[in-house]
Design a protein around this motif. Structure first.
Motif, PDB file in Angstrom:
ATOM      1  N   LYS A  61       0.845  -1.188   0.000  1.00 57.56           N
ATOM      2  CA  LYS A  61       0.000   0.000   0.000  1.00 57.56           C
ATOM      3  C   LYS A  61       0.885   1.244   0.000  1.00 57.56           C
ATOM      4  N   PHE A  62       0.588   2.159  -0.904  1.00 55.23           N
ATOM      5  CA  PHE A  62       1.335   3.405  -1.003  1.00 55.23           C
ATOM      6  C   PHE A  62       0.410   4.478  -1.554  1.00 55.23           C
ATOM      7  N   VAL A  63       0.776   5.716  -1.343  1.00 52.55           N
ATOM      8  CA  VAL A  63      -0.011   6.847  -1.796  1.00 52.55           C
ATOM      9  C   VAL A  63       0.385   7.155  -3.237  1.00 52.55           C
ATOM     10  N   LYS A  64      -0.592   7.108  -4.144  1.00 56.10           N
ATOM     11  CA  LYS A  64      -0.332   7.376  -5.546  1.00 56.10           C
ATOM     12  C   LYS A  64      -0.328   8.879  -5.784  1.00 56.10           C
ATOM     13  N   ILE A  65       0.613   9.320  -6.607  1.00 61.25           N
ATOM     14  CA  ILE A  65       0.790  10.757  -6.847  1.00 61.25           C
ATOM     15  C   ILE A  65       0.338  11.169  -8.241  1.00 61.25           C
ATOM     16  N   GLY A  66      -0.239  10.266  -9.000  1.00 56.78           N
ATOM     17  CA  GLY A  66      -0.745  10.622 -10.316  1.00 56.78           C
ATOM     18  C   GLY A  66      -0.138   9.765 -11.409  1.00 56.78           C
ATOM     19  N   ARG A  67      -0.424  10.152 -12.640  1.00 55.84           N
ATOM     20  CA  ARG A  67       0.059   9.415 -13.792  1.00 55.84           C
ATOM     21  C   ARG A  67       1.380   9.996 -14.285  1.00 55.84           C
ATOM     22  N   PRO A  68       2.262   9.168 -14.780  1.00 56.18           N
ATOM     23  CA  PRO A  68       3.539   9.677 -15.303  1.00 56.18           C
ATOM     24  C   PRO A  68       3.368  10.245 -16.714  1.00 56.18           C
ATOM     25  N   GLY A  69       4.327  11.047 -17.140  1.00 57.43           N
ATOM     26  CA  GLY A  69       4.338  11.528 -18.505  1.00 57.43           C
ATOM     27  C   GLY A  69       4.857  10.464 -19.453  1.00 57.43           C
ATOM     28  N   TYR A  70       4.399  10.527 -20.668  1.00 54.77           N
ATOM     29  CA  TYR A  70       4.786   9.496 -21.623  1.00 54.77           C
ATOM     30  C   TYR A  70       4.828  10.082 -23.027  1.00 54.77           C
ATOM     31  N   ARG A  71       5.490   9.336 -23.903  1.00 51.84           N
ATOM     32  CA  ARG A  71       5.582   9.687 -25.313  1.00 51.84           C
ATOM     33  C   ARG A  71       5.607   8.393 -26.118  1.00 51.84           C
ATOM     34  N   VAL A  72       4.767   8.313 -27.132  1.00 53.52           N
ATOM     35  CA  VAL A  72       4.658   7.124 -27.979  1.00 53.52           C
ATOM     36  C   VAL A  72       5.059   7.511 -29.390  1.00 53.52           C
ATOM     37  N   THR A  73       5.978   6.756 -29.955  1.00 55.93           N
ATOM     38  CA  THR A  73       6.476   7.022 -31.301  1.00 55.93           C
ATOM     39  C   THR A  73       6.176   5.818 -32.178  1.00 55.93           C
ATOM     40  N   LYS A  74       5.508   6.073 -33.310  1.00 56.40           N
ATOM     41  CA  LYS A  74       5.244   5.012 -34.282  1.00 56.40           C
ATOM     42  C   LYS A  74       6.400   4.966 -35.278  1.00 56.40           C
ATOM     43  N   PHE A 110       2.281  -0.246 -17.813  1.00 60.07           N
ATOM     44  CA  PHE A 110       3.511   0.217 -17.183  1.00 60.07           C
ATOM     45  C   PHE A 110       3.192   0.560 -15.732  1.00 60.07           C
ATOM     46  N   ALA A 111       4.038   0.110 -14.818  1.00 65.97           N
ATOM     47  CA  ALA A 111       3.793   0.321 -13.386  1.00 65.97           C
ATOM     48  C   ALA A 111       5.104   0.637 -12.688  1.00 65.97           C
ATOM     49  N   ALA A 112       5.024   1.592 -11.762  1.00 61.95           N
ATOM     50  CA  ALA A 112       6.162   1.963 -10.922  1.00 61.95           C
ATOM     51  C   ALA A 112       5.633   2.784  -9.763  1.00 61.95           C
ATOM     52  N   GLU A 113       6.108   2.492  -8.582  1.00 64.01           N
ATOM     53  CA  GLU A 113       5.680   3.238  -7.397  1.00 64.01           C
ATOM     54  C   GLU A 113       6.409   4.585  -7.361  1.00 64.01           C
ATOM     55  N   PRO A 114       5.696   5.630  -6.922  1.00 69.76           N
ATOM     56  CA  PRO A 114       4.314   5.726  -6.428  1.00 69.76           C
ATOM     57  C   PRO A 114       3.330   6.208  -7.490  1.00 69.76           C
ATOM     58  N   TYR A 115       3.596   5.969  -8.758  1.00 69.18           N
ATOM     59  CA  TYR A 115       2.720   6.426  -9.821  1.00 69.18           C
ATOM     60  C   TYR A 115       1.606   5.405 -10.080  1.00 69.18           C
ATOM     61  N   GLU A 116       0.564   5.892 -10.722  1.00 68.95           N
ATOM     62  CA  GLU A 116      -0.513   5.002 -11.115  1.00 68.95           C
ATOM     63  C   GLU A 116      -0.092   4.157 -12.320  1.00 68.95           C
ATOM     64  N   THR A 117      -0.714   3.005 -12.440  1.00 72.49           N
ATOM     65  CA  THR A 117      -0.445   2.127 -13.575  1.00 72.49           C
ATOM     66  C   THR A 117      -1.164   2.664 -14.807  1.00 72.49           C
ATOM     67  N   ILE A 118      -0.427   2.805 -15.888  1.00 75.51           N
ATOM     68  CA  ILE A 118      -0.999   3.311 -17.130  1.00 75.51           C
ATOM     69  C   ILE A 118      -0.968   2.201 -18.171  1.00 75.51           C
ATOM     70  N   GLY A 119      -1.892   2.266 -19.129  1.00 78.07           N
ATOM     71  CA  GLY A 119      -1.997   1.250 -20.165  1.00 78.07           C
ATOM     72  C   GLY A 119      -2.243   1.877 -21.526  1.00 78.07           C
ATOM     73  N   PHE A 120      -1.781   1.186 -22.559  1.00 76.13           N
ATOM     74  CA  PHE A 120      -1.938   1.641 -23.930  1.00 76.13           C
ATOM     75  C   PHE A 120      -2.613   0.535 -24.729  1.00 76.13           C
ATOM     76  N   LYS A 121      -3.554   0.932 -25.574  1.00 73.74           N
ATOM     77  CA  LYS A 121      -4.310   0.000 -26.394  1.00 73.74           C
ATOM     78  C   LYS A 121      -3.623  -0.131 -27.745  1.00 73.74           C
ATOM     79  N   VAL A 122      -3.165  -1.332 -28.052  1.00 73.93           N
ATOM     80  CA  VAL A 122      -2.426  -1.583 -29.294  1.00 73.93           C
ATOM     81  C   VAL A 122      -3.089  -2.740 -30.025  1.00 73.93           C
ATOM     82  N   PRO A 123      -2.825  -2.878 -31.322  1.00 67.98           N
ATOM     83  CA  PRO A 123      -3.420  -4.010 -32.065  1.00 67.98           C
ATOM     84  C   PRO A 123      -2.955  -5.356 -31.505  1.00 67.98           C
ATOM     85  N   SER A 124      -3.836  -6.306 -31.568  1.00 66.83           N
ATOM     86  CA  SER A 124      -3.550  -7.639 -31.026  1.00 66.83           C
ATOM     87  C   SER A 124      -2.854  -8.484 -32.080  1.00 66.83           C
ATOM     88  N   HIS A 125      -1.620  -8.092 -32.418  1.00 66.25           N
ATOM     89  CA  HIS A 125      -0.792  -8.841 -33.344  1.00 66.25           C
ATOM     90  C   HIS A 125       0.329  -9.516 -32.573  1.00 66.25           C
TER      91      HIS A 125
END
Length: 282
Positions: free
Chosen positions: A108-121, A171-186
């Motif tokens: 148990k830990f106090v979450k401080i929000g979502r991390p910043g991210y960048r996605v490159t195709k 993607f998960a790391a304390e104390p940030y919230e877990t974030i997810g990305f929707k990608v094609p199921s290939h």
């Protein structure tokens, strides 16, 4: 009566044994075999009384010898009483709690929000293979914690209706919230050159790159040095140029026509010059 020469008798023997004697000998032999394989001292219902006989405490029966008791234990009465006693004991016995399974404690830990991210195709110009590069920033990550990632199918999540055409990268790391990305199921290409992760402790950035495997992936070219590498998103590598005789002949014909046109132009120019000179002289 001659007992020695009667039919079936053996010389020097006591004669043919009767049915009772044969039965008694058989029971004695079975008793000896049972005593060798069964230990009566471990039987909780076997008891020897003060008169020298044996008793069955379950069925309250008396037996003159151990063989008689062993024969009784294989009988229907003893077996039915034994099953009845076992059912009664199991019913009266208190319920034993099930063994506790090892549980993993949830941190148990106090979450401080979502991390910043960048996605490159990305698109490989040689193989035309699509790939994704994720960059997630964790400037306030806890000490000694390394970011983690995993692929999750659409049937594991409960937020959206499951669709087999899509999958999720978490993607998960304390104390940030877990974030997810929707990608094609290939299918993901597990090649080390295509799939890699990097955690930069100095800049607090986590990188993940993976490529999707092609169904009909083309074979690599034999001479890769002859193919120039192009930069750009949708650029494709050109094929090795092959000589074309028709193009060469067309260029030769065009050059010859240009030469003829230039010669005609020069001739016409000289004729006009001569005509102008004759008119001026006249």
């Amino acid at each position: 009566m001659d007992m020695q020469n009667r039919p079936g008798a053996k010389t020097g023997g006591g004669g043919v044994a009767s049915w009772s004697e044969t039965n008694r000998e058989r029971r004695e032999r079975l008793r000896q075999l049972a005593l060798e394989s069964i230990d009566l001292q471990k039987d909780p219902y076997f008891m020897k009384n003060h008169l020298g006989s044996y008793e069955c405490k379950l069925c309250l029966t008396l037996h003159n010898n151990e063989g008689s008791y062993l024969a009784h234990t294989q009988g229907k009465k003893h077996q039915s009483n034994l099953a009845r006693r076992q059912a009664k004991d199991s019913k009266d016995a208190p319920m034993q709690p099930a063994p506790l399974k090892p549980r993993t404690e949830i941190r148990k830990f106090v979450k401080i929000g979502r991390p910043g991210y960048r996605v490159t195709k990305q698109l490989d110009p040689e193989t035309n293979q699509q790939s994704l590069l994720f960059q997630v920033d964790y400037p306030e990550i806890s000490d000694g914690v390394t970011p983690r990632h995993r692929f999750m199918s659409a049937y594991e999540q409960k937020i959206e209706p499951p669709d087999r055409r899509w999958q999720y990268v978490l993607f998960a790391a304390e104390p940030y919230e877990t974030i997810g990305f929707k990608v094609p199921s290939h299918e993901v290409d597990k090649n080390e050159e295509k799939f890699w992760t990097l955690w930069n402790k100095d800049s607090k950035q986590f990188f993940l790159q993976f490529a999707f495997r092609l169904e009909n992936q083309p074979k690599p070219l034999a001479n890769s040095n002859s193919v120039p590498k192009l930069t750009g998103g949708n650029a494709t590598a050109p094929r090795n140029p092959q000589p074309n005789s028709s193009n060469d002949s067309t260029e030769v014909e065009n050059s010859s026509k240009d030469d003829q046109n230039s010669n005609l132009a020069s001739n016409s120019g000289s004729n006009n010059t001569r005509g102008a000179a004759n008119g001026h002289s006249s």
